[in-house]
Design a protein around this motif. Structure first.
Motif, mmCIF file in Angstrom:
data_model
loop_
_atom_site.group_PDB
_atom_site.id
_atom_site.type_symbol
_atom_site.label_atom_id
_atom_site.label_comp_id
_atom_site.label_asym_id
_atom_site.label_seq_id
_atom_site.Cartn_x
_atom_site.Cartn_y
_atom_site.Cartn_z
ATOM 1 N N ARG A 782 49.475 12.690 -2.688
ATOM 2 C CA ARG A 782 48.884 12.766 -4.020
ATOM 3 C C ARG A 782 48.690 11.374 -4.623
ATOM 4 N N SER A 783 49.620 10.486 -4.354
ATOM 5 C CA SER A 783 49.510 9.133 -4.905
ATOM 6 C C SER A 783 48.280 8.410 -4.364
ATOM 7 N N ALA A 784 47.978 8.646 -3.077
ATOM 8 C CA ALA A 784 46.785 8.030 -2.488
ATOM 9 C C ALA A 784 45.528 8.612 -3.124
ATOM 10 N N ALA A 785 45.543 9.935 -3.319
ATOM 11 C CA ALA A 785 44.381 10.575 -3.944
ATOM 12 C C ALA A 785 44.160 10.034 -5.356
ATOM 13 N N GLN A 786 45.238 9.895 -6.120
ATOM 14 C CA GLN A 786 45.115 9.383 -7.478
ATOM 15 C C GLN A 786 44.607 7.944 -7.471
ATOM 16 N N SER A 787 45.063 7.173 -6.489
ATOM 17 C CA SER A 787 44.611 5.782 -6.381
ATOM 18 C C SER A 787 43.118 5.716 -6.136
ATOM 19 N N TRP A 788 42.611 6.603 -5.260
ATOM 20 C CA TRP A 788 41.178 6.599 -4.967
ATOM 21 C C TRP A 788 40.367 7.052 -6.172
ATOM 22 N N ILE A 789 40.880 8.040 -6.910
ATOM 23 C CA ILE A 789 40.179 8.488 -8.117
ATOM 24 C C ILE A 789 40.129 7.366 -9.142
ATOM 25 N N ASP A 790 41.270 6.692 -9.315
ATOM 26 C CA ASP A 790 41.297 5.570 -10.270
ATOM 27 C C ASP A 790 40.298 4.485 -9.866
ATOM 28 N N ARG A 791 40.247 4.205 -8.559
ATOM 29 C CA ARG A 791 39.323 3.189 -8.071
ATOM 30 C C ARG A 791 37.878 3.629 -8.282
ATOM 31 N N TYR A 792 37.634 4.943 -8.083
ATOM 32 C CA TYR A 792 36.284 5.488 -8.285
ATOM 33 C C TYR A 792 35.841 5.263 -9.727
ATOM 34 N N PHE A 793 36.701 5.630 -10.675
ATOM 35 C CA PHE A 793 36.320 5.500 -12.076
ATOM 36 C C PHE A 793 36.200 4.034 -12.493
ATOM 37 N N ALA A 794 36.985 3.171 -11.838
ATOM 38 C CA ALA A 794 36.861 1.743 -12.141
ATOM 39 C C ALA A 794 35.514 1.200 -11.688
ATOM 40 N N ARG A 795 35.020 1.718 -10.576
ATOM 41 C CA ARG A 795 33.732 1.259 -10.049
ATOM 42 C C ARG A 795 32.553 2.001 -10.692
ATOM 43 N N TYR A 796 32.826 3.228 -11.212
ATOM 44 C CA TYR A 796 31.776 4.013 -11.859
ATOM 45 C C TYR A 796 32.233 4.359 -13.283
ATOM 46 N N PRO A 797 32.315 3.392 -14.153
ATOM 47 C CA PRO A 797 32.834 3.643 -15.509
ATOM 48 C C PRO A 797 31.954 4.586 -16.316
ATOM 49 N N GLY A 798 30.676 4.613 -16.000
ATOM 50 C CA GLY A 798 29.788 5.527 -16.722
ATOM 51 C C GLY A 798 30.164 6.980 -16.500
ATOM 52 N N VAL A 799 30.644 7.291 -15.301
ATOM 53 C CA VAL A 799 31.057 8.664 -14.999
ATOM 54 C C VAL A 799 32.291 9.015 -15.812
ATOM 55 N N ALA A 800 33.268 8.101 -15.841
ATOM 56 C CA ALA A 800 34.478 8.350 -16.629
ATOM 57 C C ALA A 800 34.141 8.521 -18.106
ATOM 58 N N ARG A 801 33.231 7.677 -18.599
ATOM 59 C CA ARG A 801 32.834 7.766 -20.009
ATOM 60 C C ARG A 801 32.151 9.098 -20.298
ATOM 61 N N TYR A 802 31.258 9.538 -19.393
ATOM 62 C CA TYR A 802 30.565 10.816 -19.579
ATOM 63 C C TYR A 802 31.566 11.965 -19.633
ATOM 64 N N MET A 803 32.545 11.948 -18.742
ATOM 65 C CA MET A 803 33.514 13.045 -18.698
ATOM 66 C C MET A 803 34.298 13.134 -19.996
ATOM 67 N N GLU A 804 34.745 11.992 -20.508
ATOM 68 C CA GLU A 804 35.531 12.010 -21.735
ATOM 69 C C GLU A 804 34.671 12.425 -22.922
ATOM 70 N N GLN A 805 33.453 11.916 -23.008
ATOM 71 C CA GLN A 805 32.566 12.291 -24.110
ATOM 72 C C GLN A 805 32.232 13.782 -24.069
ATOM 73 N N THR A 806 32.088 14.317 -22.851
ATOM 74 C CA THR A 806 31.768 15.737 -22.707
ATOM 75 C C THR A 806 32.937 16.600 -23.173
ATOM 76 N N ARG A 807 34.158 16.193 -22.832
ATOM 77 C CA ARG A 807 35.334 16.945 -23.288
ATOM 78 C C ARG A 807 35.392 16.966 -24.814
ATOM 79 N N ILE A 808 35.148 15.825 -25.420
ATOM 80 C CA ILE A 808 35.191 15.740 -26.888
ATOM 81 C C ILE A 808 34.109 16.612 -27.511
ATOM 82 N N ALA A 809 32.891 16.538 -26.973
ATOM 83 C CA ALA A 809 31.778 17.336 -27.517
ATOM 84 C C ALA A 809 32.062 18.831 -27.366
ATOM 85 N N ALA A 810 32.618 19.208 -26.227
ATOM 86 C CA ALA A 810 32.914 20.623 -26.001
ATOM 87 C C ALA A 810 33.949 21.120 -27.001
ATOM 88 N N ARG A 811 34.997 20.323 -27.225
ATOM 89 C CA ARG A 811 36.028 20.742 -28.178
ATOM 90 C C ARG A 811 35.469 20.801 -29.599
#
Length: 929
Positions: A782-811
């Motif tokens: 699990r730690s390796a998986a989390q590391s890869w996800i963190d690295r993914y979002f670091a390289r694709y910050p727009g995706v991370a931003r979209y996900m957080e904005q979508t959660r806020i809009a949905a709520r």
């Protein structure tokens, strides 16, 4: 051959209670359930042909399932007060009629029926089980048939498969997944029948599905993984036990002599005067052919053609029903003269919008024929035009051919706007009479789907929500199940009240919904530019159908049958003797008594279990369980597809005609049914071969056009992430590009394993996969998986931003939107339950991508359809399967279609990334895909 008839008395009494009106004797005591149950029981003694019988009821109090699971049936509503005093009289009257009655303390009626079924089959009996309980389908096998007297439904093995989408030996797995709200048995959250059938089609059984749970994407995949701990208990709860101890012996379940003295006592008290006169059994009418389908033949060849309740006295209630309908207060007219028809022709011809509806003899649009039509041009002013009503004493109706000739110019005039509720169905009905409906301007079904995607869209429900009108129901007019009559047999006064009301209510609902939608540009675009235009396309596709090679399917069935026989013979060798591979009892003896395999778990009666879970575990170490699983997999494929599809060929067209629904999912995805052609299995070679049976005619080809990585492209558009946009703009392999970013290597140096990991990350994040889920999918820490996800979002910050904005809009607003403005409502987004709330948040991220993909596919369908028609081409759209369009194309048009199709699909919308459609060609679907 001896025949055992088993009556699920508990099912009878509840369904009779709810089906009949509130009947009472002069003392005010309720009698409806008592009358209903006796009406069903009385004729069966002579008409069923059974040599043995029993009527089984649930006993009071808890059962052994409550010991397993204290919350079992905890949410079930108390027995209705008016039903309680009728239960003992029902049982007493049944005994007096000569029925053996069984009430076994501590167990459910289902388990008694299951045990008697097992004993009877072992002794060579035919078994008929009369019930309305879907759980009983698990008991169906050779020699065992389910009969539903309320719906005229008879289910053998093929019938169970056709009704549920899975064979009897998978019903328990199916029920475990969907759960049972009545019995408070939770299944997998958000897993409905369609999802359960899809999973079991792909993975064959629950055990194999559980083994591959990490592969299941989306919210429902997360829900499956959350339910894994409870599924074994759920399966145990929904499994009918077939070895409970019974005081009654099978040979004792013979007919008794009727006790007329007791019957006279009861009939007198409850005021059943007609039965008192001579104590003659009630007559059994012919089966109805109601609007729900031509059911008259459903029991024609069944072993118990008389297992029906007497038809309800529908027309006796006409005056009362019509009195409360709008027909009395509004101007509803029955058109019976040429003068009246001419008057209404003038009205609809001059109207700016006419609500139009048909009444028919079947729910199958391809088979239905007109009984009548209704029109409404102004709220409260409607008419019903009867055409083929046929009951004794029916008034003269205008000739069908003459009426159709008079109406055809208006029906086919595209400049005369028409409104309806699900007009795609009416288009089929009119096409059956040689008329092409044009001028479809509005459809309340589609308005509702656009405005309130998370609610039901039936007309009665729409009327209640938006007009506060209590409409007449079809059941009130025609009755239910075995009591039903066809609409052609309905009195014209009542038919007018019902038919004209349909048109009137449709207009009223439209007046409420239209301004709401018009005020929301996104919803207006979805309704006007996507849903309404694609309705005609779907009608044309349904009408065309798809050609299948029944001979090839028969050959595949034979091959599957031979493989099953080979497996069977191999199993005999491993076991050291022949045995029935479908017999749990014999299987248990072979596995645990002779081969001494370890017992993994036991049934409630204490015998070793041989269910799928046990076999899958044993198959890891022993050959026989693996053979048994292979055998069952082949049997499922054979029963579900190769045997079934040829039976669904329309004899008039020689093709299979599926039905597409636009309202089955809040994301806007289309659903295919009867048959479902969107879930043909492709994971195994045998499954993929089934697509080979979907063929083109001689001189034609099948062409498949599939959007490439459509949801990833939509993610890039929605998130605006620079690196994703650059990768797609450059035409890069996005999975390889992601791998290069996440693993910090040059694109050319990405290994195949790294690309596979990146692909899983790309799609996993779209479906809301957590680090835990990713770890399970890739079999990593699990730690390796989390590391890869963190690295993914670091390289694709727009995706991370979209996900957080979508959660806020949905709520904030309770919904999310597609690119085109479709609203996807999220009921659990503010739930106090953390699991449900997190599930809704994951859905909020994925739904805009799924919904936008669905919108794009619909736009593509309309674009392709219009191009084919405008160019006068012979090529036709046949199917839509997820992101894929399948066409039938003649050789002379093949080059043109191959060139134009990807252009049309890529050009339906301008996103921040290019859309790409890939085209394949073949003589069959497998070759083209």
């Amino acid at each position: 051959m001896p025949t055992l008839l088993l009556i699920d008395g508990s099912s009878y009494l509840f369904r009779a209670f709810h089906a009949l009106p509130d009947l009472r004797n002069k003392a005010g005591e309720p009698t409806g359930a008592l009358r209903g149950v006796l009406s069903m029981l009385q004729p069966l003694r002579t008409s069923s042909g059974a040599t043995h019988a029993a009527c089984i009821f649930d006993a009071k109090g808890k059962t052994f399932r409550n010991d397993w699971y204290p919350d079992y049936k905890a949410t079930r509503k108390p027995t209705p007060e008016d039903l309680i005093p009728q239960i003992e009289p029902i049982q007493a009257c049944a005994r007096a009629l000569g029925w053996p009655v069984i009430v076994e303390p501590g167990v459910e009626a289902d388990d008694v029926i299951g045990t008697l079924t097992r004993l009877a089959v072992a002794q060579g009996f035919e078994v008929l089980i009369s019930t309305g309980d879907k759980d009983m389908a698990q008991l169906v096998q050779p020699g065992v048939t389910l009969i539903n007297t309320m719906t005229n439904e008879s289910l053998d093995e093929a019938g169970v498969l056709a009704k549920f989408g899975v064979p009897p030996n998978r019903i328990v797995d199916y029920l475990t997944l969907v759960g049972d709200t009545v019995d408070n048995v939770p299944g997998v959250e958000k897993c409905g029948p369609k999802t359960a059938v899809k999973w079991l089609s792909e993975y064959d059984n629950l055990d194999n599905l559980v083994a591959h749970a990490a592969e299941i994407k989306g919210v429902v995949g997360e829900n499956l993984r959350k339910a894994l701990d409870f599924l074994p208990m759920g399966k145990r709860l929904v499994t009918i036990v077939n070895d409970v101890p019974l005081a009654e012996k099978l040979d004792e379940l013979t007919w008794r002599e009727p006790d007329n003295a007791t019957l006279i006592e009861h009939y007198t008290r409850w005021e059943f005067k007609s039965w008192l006169r001579g104590l003659q059994p009630v007559s059994t009418p012919a089966a109805p052919e109601g609007r729900a389908g031509d059911q008259a033949s459903m029991f024609g060849d069944a072993p118990v053609a008389a297992l029906r309740a007497p038809a309800a006295p529908i027309r006796e209630a006409d005056e009362e029903i019509v009195e409360r309908s709008p027909a009395h207060r509004d101007a509803y007219e029955c058109i019976l003269t040429r003068e009246a028809l001419a008057k209404w022709l003038a009205k609809i011809d001059a109207a700016s919008l006419t609500a139009f509806d048909t009444e028919t003899d079947s729910l199958d649009g391809m088979q239905a024929h007109l009984v009548g039509m209704s029109f409404c041009v102004k709220v409260g002013e409607a008419a019903y035009l009867p055409l083929t009503h046929r009951y004794p004493g029916v008034p003269d109706q205008l000739p069908l051919a003459e009426v159709l000739a008079a109406l055809k110019p208006w029906l086919e005039d595209a400049t005369k706007p028409k409104l309806g509720q699900n007009l795609k169905y009416d288009m089929h009905v009119l096409a059956n009479h040689g008329i092409t409906l044009r001028g479809v301007a509005e459809d309340t079904l589609l308005e509702s789907a656009a405005w309130e995607s998370d609610k039901g869209h039936d007309l009665d429900g729409l009327a209640k929500r938006h007009t506060d009108m209590a409409t007449l129901s079809y059941a009130e007019v025609c009755g239910k199940g075995a009591k039903a009559i066809g609409f052609a047999d309905v009195d014209l006064t009542l038919a007018t009240a019902y038919g004209a009301e349909d048109a009137d209510v449709t207009l009223r609902v439209h007046h409420k919904l239209a301004p709401l939608i018009a005020a929301e540009p996104g919803l207006e675009r979805v309704y006007r530019q996507i849903e309404l235009p694609v309705q005609e396309v779907l009608w044309a596709m349904e009408r065309t159908g798809v050609l299948i090679d029944s001979g090839l399917l028969a050959q595949q069935s034979d091959e599957l049958g031979r493989k099953m026989m080979e497996i069977e013979q191999e199993a005999y060798v491993v076991a050291g003797q022949p045995f029935n591979l479908n017999s749990p009892k014999q299987l248990g003896e072979i596995l645990f008594e002779q081969l001494k395999l370890p017992v993994k778990k036991k049934t409630p009666s204490g015998t070793p279990s041989t269910d799928e879970e046990v076999l899958a575990e044993l198959a890891l170490d022993y050959p026989l369980p693996k053979l048994l699983l292979d055998y069952r997999s082949m049997a499922k494929l054979k029963n579900t597809y190769t045997d079934k599809l040829p039976r669904m060929v329309n004899p008039a067209t020689g093709r299979v005609h599926t039905s597409f629904s636009q309202t089955g999912a809040i994301t806007g995805r289309l659903a295919s049914s009867e048959p479902n052609l969107q879930n043909i299995p492709v994971r195994t070679p045998e499954g993929r071969r089934i697509r080979q049976a979907f063929i083109a005619p001689p001189g034609w080809h099948l062409v498949s056009a599939d959007y490439s990585q459509i949801e990833l492209r939509i993610m890039a558009h929605l998130s605006g992430d620079e690196r994703l946009l650059e990768a797609f703009a450059a035409g890069e392999d996005v999975h390889r590009a992601t791998a290069a970013e996440v693993f910090g290597v040059a694109t050319a140096e990405v290994s195949s394993e790294q690309r596979r990991y990146a692909k899983t990350i790309n799609f996993g994040l779209i479906y809301g996969m957590s680090a835990h889920g990713l770890a399970r999918s890739l079999d990593i820490e699990r730690s390796a998986a989390q590391s890869w996800i963190d690295r993914y979002f670091a390289r694709y910050p727009g995706v991370a931003r979209y996900m957080e904005q979508t959660r806020i809009a949905a709520r904030t607003q309770g919904y999310v939107e597609t690119v085109f403005g479709r609203r996807l409502w999220l009921a659990e987004i503010k739930s106090s339950n953390a699991g449900r709330r997190q599930g809704a948040e994951r859905a909020a991220i994925n739904a805009p991508m799924q919904g936008t993909a669905a919108d794009l596919v619909k736009l593509a369908m309309r674009s392709v359809y219009d191009w084919l028609n405008n160019e006068g081409l012979q090529s036709k759209l046949l199917l839509q399967v997820h992101d894929e369009l399948i066409l039938e194309v003649p050789e002379s048009e093949l080059a043109l279609v191959r060139e134009k199709l990807p252009q049309l699909m890529a050009g339906v919308a301008e996103l921040k990334v290019p859309l790409l459609a890939e085209v394949g060609v073949g003589n069959n679907w497998d070759e083209a895909h």
